[in-house]
Design a protein around this motif. Structure first.
Motif, PDB file in Angstrom:
ATOM      1  N   MET A 123       0.837  -1.169   0.000  1.00  0.00           N
ATOM      2  CA  MET A 123       0.000   0.000   0.000  1.00  0.00           C
ATOM      3  C   MET A 123       0.889   1.242   0.000  1.00  0.00           C
ATOM      4  N   ASP A 124       0.503   2.270  -0.753  1.00  0.00           N
ATOM      5  CA  ASP A 124       1.242   3.527  -0.795  1.00  0.00           C
ATOM      6  C   ASP A 124       1.018   4.306   0.495  1.00  0.00           C
ATOM      7  N   ILE A 125       2.107   4.726   1.114  1.00  0.00           N
ATOM      8  CA  ILE A 125       2.079   5.473   2.364  1.00  0.00           C
ATOM      9  C   ILE A 125       2.708   6.839   2.130  1.00  0.00           C
ATOM     10  N   LYS A 126       2.097   7.883   2.702  1.00  0.00           N
ATOM     11  CA  LYS A 126       2.675   9.234   2.654  1.00  0.00           C
ATOM     12  C   LYS A 126       2.806   9.735   4.088  1.00  0.00           C
ATOM     13  N   ILE A 127       3.987  10.276   4.402  1.00  0.00           N
ATOM     14  CA  ILE A 127       4.245  10.835   5.725  1.00  0.00           C
ATOM     15  C   ILE A 127       4.897  12.206   5.579  1.00  0.00           C
ATOM     16  N   THR A 128       4.898  12.948   6.677  1.00  0.00           N
ATOM     17  CA  THR A 128       5.657  14.194   6.726  1.00  0.00           C
ATOM     18  C   THR A 128       6.627  14.136   7.888  1.00  0.00           C
ATOM     19  N   LEU A 129       7.731  14.849   7.737  1.00  0.00           N
ATOM     20  CA  LEU A 129       8.717  14.998   8.792  1.00  0.00           C
ATOM     21  C   LEU A 129       8.884  16.492   9.034  1.00  0.00           C
ATOM     22  N   GLY A 130       9.039  16.874  10.299  1.00  0.00           N
ATOM     23  CA  GLY A 130       9.262  18.270  10.631  1.00  0.00           C
ATOM     24  C   GLY A 130      10.120  18.415  11.869  1.00  0.00           C
ATOM     25  N   SER A 131      10.890  19.498  11.906  1.00  0.00           N
ATOM     26  CA  SER A 131      11.745  19.792  13.052  1.00  0.00           C
ATOM     27  C   SER A 131      11.928  21.299  13.147  1.00  0.00           C
ATOM     28  N   ASN A 132      11.959  21.826  14.396  1.00  0.00           N
ATOM     29  CA  ASN A 132      12.202  23.261  14.556  1.00  0.00           C
ATOM     30  C   ASN A 132      13.412  23.564  15.439  1.00  0.00           C
ATOM     31  N   ILE A 192      14.214   1.097   7.727  1.00  0.00           N
ATOM     32  CA  ILE A 192      12.960   0.334   7.885  1.00  0.00           C
ATOM     33  C   ILE A 192      12.252   0.154   6.548  1.00  0.00           C
ATOM     34  N   PHE A 193      12.256   1.215   5.735  1.00  0.00           N
ATOM     35  CA  PHE A 193      11.532   1.219   4.453  1.00  0.00           C
ATOM     36  C   PHE A 193      12.526   1.534   3.330  1.00  0.00           C
ATOM     37  N   PRO A 194      13.225   0.523   2.807  1.00  0.00           N
ATOM     38  CA  PRO A 194      14.298   0.771   1.826  1.00  0.00           C
ATOM     39  C   PRO A 194      13.853   1.494   0.561  1.00  0.00           C
ATOM     40  N   ASP A 195      12.571   1.406   0.194  1.00  0.00           N
ATOM     41  CA  ASP A 195      12.107   2.052  -1.035  1.00  0.00           C
ATOM     42  C   ASP A 195      11.598   3.483  -0.802  1.00  0.00           C
ATOM     43  N   ILE A 196      11.769   4.030   0.390  1.00  0.00           N
ATOM     44  CA  ILE A 196      11.247   5.357   0.718  1.00  0.00           C
ATOM     45  C   ILE A 196      11.895   6.425  -0.151  1.00  0.00           C
ATOM     46  N   ASN A 216       3.132  -2.862   3.946  1.00  0.00           N
ATOM     47  CA  ASN A 216       1.976  -3.663   4.336  1.00  0.00           C
ATOM     48  C   ASN A 216       1.707  -3.567   5.832  1.00  0.00           C
ATOM     49  N   PHE A 217       2.457  -2.717   6.547  1.00  0.00           N
ATOM     50  CA  PHE A 217       2.213  -2.515   7.976  1.00  0.00           C
ATOM     51  C   PHE A 217       0.833  -1.893   8.170  1.00  0.00           C
ATOM     52  N   SER A 218       0.220  -2.212   9.295  1.00  0.00           N
ATOM     53  CA  SER A 218      -1.048  -1.577   9.656  1.00  0.00           C
ATOM     54  C   SER A 218      -0.777  -0.134  10.098  1.00  0.00           C
ATOM     55  N   GLU A 219      -1.847   0.641  10.210  1.00  0.00           N
ATOM     56  CA  GLU A 219      -1.711   2.022  10.669  1.00  0.00           C
ATOM     57  C   GLU A 219      -1.051   2.074  12.043  1.00  0.00           C
ATOM     58  N   SER A 220      -1.476   1.212  12.943  1.00  0.00           N
ATOM     59  CA  SER A 220      -0.903   1.229  14.296  1.00  0.00           C
ATOM     60  C   SER A 220       0.567   0.799  14.282  1.00  0.00           C
ATOM     61  N   GLU A 221       0.944  -0.132  13.412  1.00  0.00           N
ATOM     62  CA  GLU A 221       2.349  -0.538  13.307  1.00  0.00           C
ATOM     63  C   GLU A 221       3.210   0.606  12.770  1.00  0.00           C
ATOM     64  N   LEU A 222       2.697   1.314  11.771  1.00  0.00           N
ATOM     65  CA  LEU A 222       3.437   2.447  11.217  1.00  0.00           C
ATOM     66  C   LEU A 222       3.641   3.522  12.282  1.00  0.00           C
ATOM     67  N   ILE A 223       2.562   3.879  12.960  1.00  0.00           N
ATOM     68  CA  ILE A 223       2.652   4.927  13.977  1.00  0.00           C
ATOM     69  C   ILE A 223       3.612   4.518  15.084  1.00  0.00           C
ATOM     70  N   GLY A 268      -2.752   4.473   1.056  1.00  0.00           N
ATOM     71  CA  GLY A 268      -3.531   4.233  -0.152  1.00  0.00           C
ATOM     72  C   GLY A 268      -4.359   5.469  -0.463  1.00  0.00           C
ATOM     73  N   ASN A 269      -5.652   5.271  -0.687  1.00  0.00           N
ATOM     74  CA  ASN A 269      -6.546   6.388  -0.992  1.00  0.00           C
ATOM     75  C   ASN A 269      -7.141   7.033   0.253  1.00  0.00           C
ATOM     76  N   ARG A 270      -6.808   6.514   1.430  1.00  0.00           N
ATOM     77  CA  ARG A 270      -7.411   7.027   2.667  1.00  0.00           C
ATOM     78  C   ARG A 270      -6.563   8.151   3.254  1.00  0.00           C
TER      79      ARG A 270
END
Length: 108
Positions: A1-10, A27-31, A59-66, A98-100
């Motif tokens: 499944m396609d995953i999108k994340i953001t990273l931020g630091s101040n 963890i995610f070699p194709d990132i 293929n990780f679940s939402e809770s596994e990713l978080i 994915g689309n969610r």
């Protein structure tokens, strides 16, 4: 499944983003990461943020990713206490699976 994340630091922004990117790549070699962009703080008073977007397949679940993102934040000594004081060492947010859509990117 396609995953999108953001990273931020101040704080120590470039270093913290770079370290988090390396840890995520282990963890995610194709990132794939966007270019980092400087943005003004939204909702808190602080120094500017350095942000980027990343996409990868998982293929990780939402809770596994978080849980993995929180582990990286913890390893870099970030905490909710820091955030409440306006200091964000690293923040990794799950944006979509994915689309969610899970959350909006507030700095785009």
């Amino acid at each position: 499944m396609d995953i999108k994340i953001t990273l931020g630091s101040n704080i120590n922004q470039k270093n913290n983003i770079d370290v988090a990117r390396r840890m995520l790549t282990e963890i995610f070699p194709d990132i794939r990461f966007s270019e980092s962009v400087w943005t003004e703080a939204v909702g808190i008073e602080s120094d500017r943020f350095l942000n980027c977007i990343a996409v990868f397949d998982s293929n990780f679940s939402e809770s596994e990713l978080i849980a993995r993102f929180k582990a990286i934040e913890h390893e870099l000594d970030d905490s909710h206490e820091n955030h409440s004081l306006g200091t964000v060492i690293i923040d990794i947010d799950l944006i979509s699976m994915g689309n969610r859509q899970i959350r909006q990117i507030i700095w785009e």
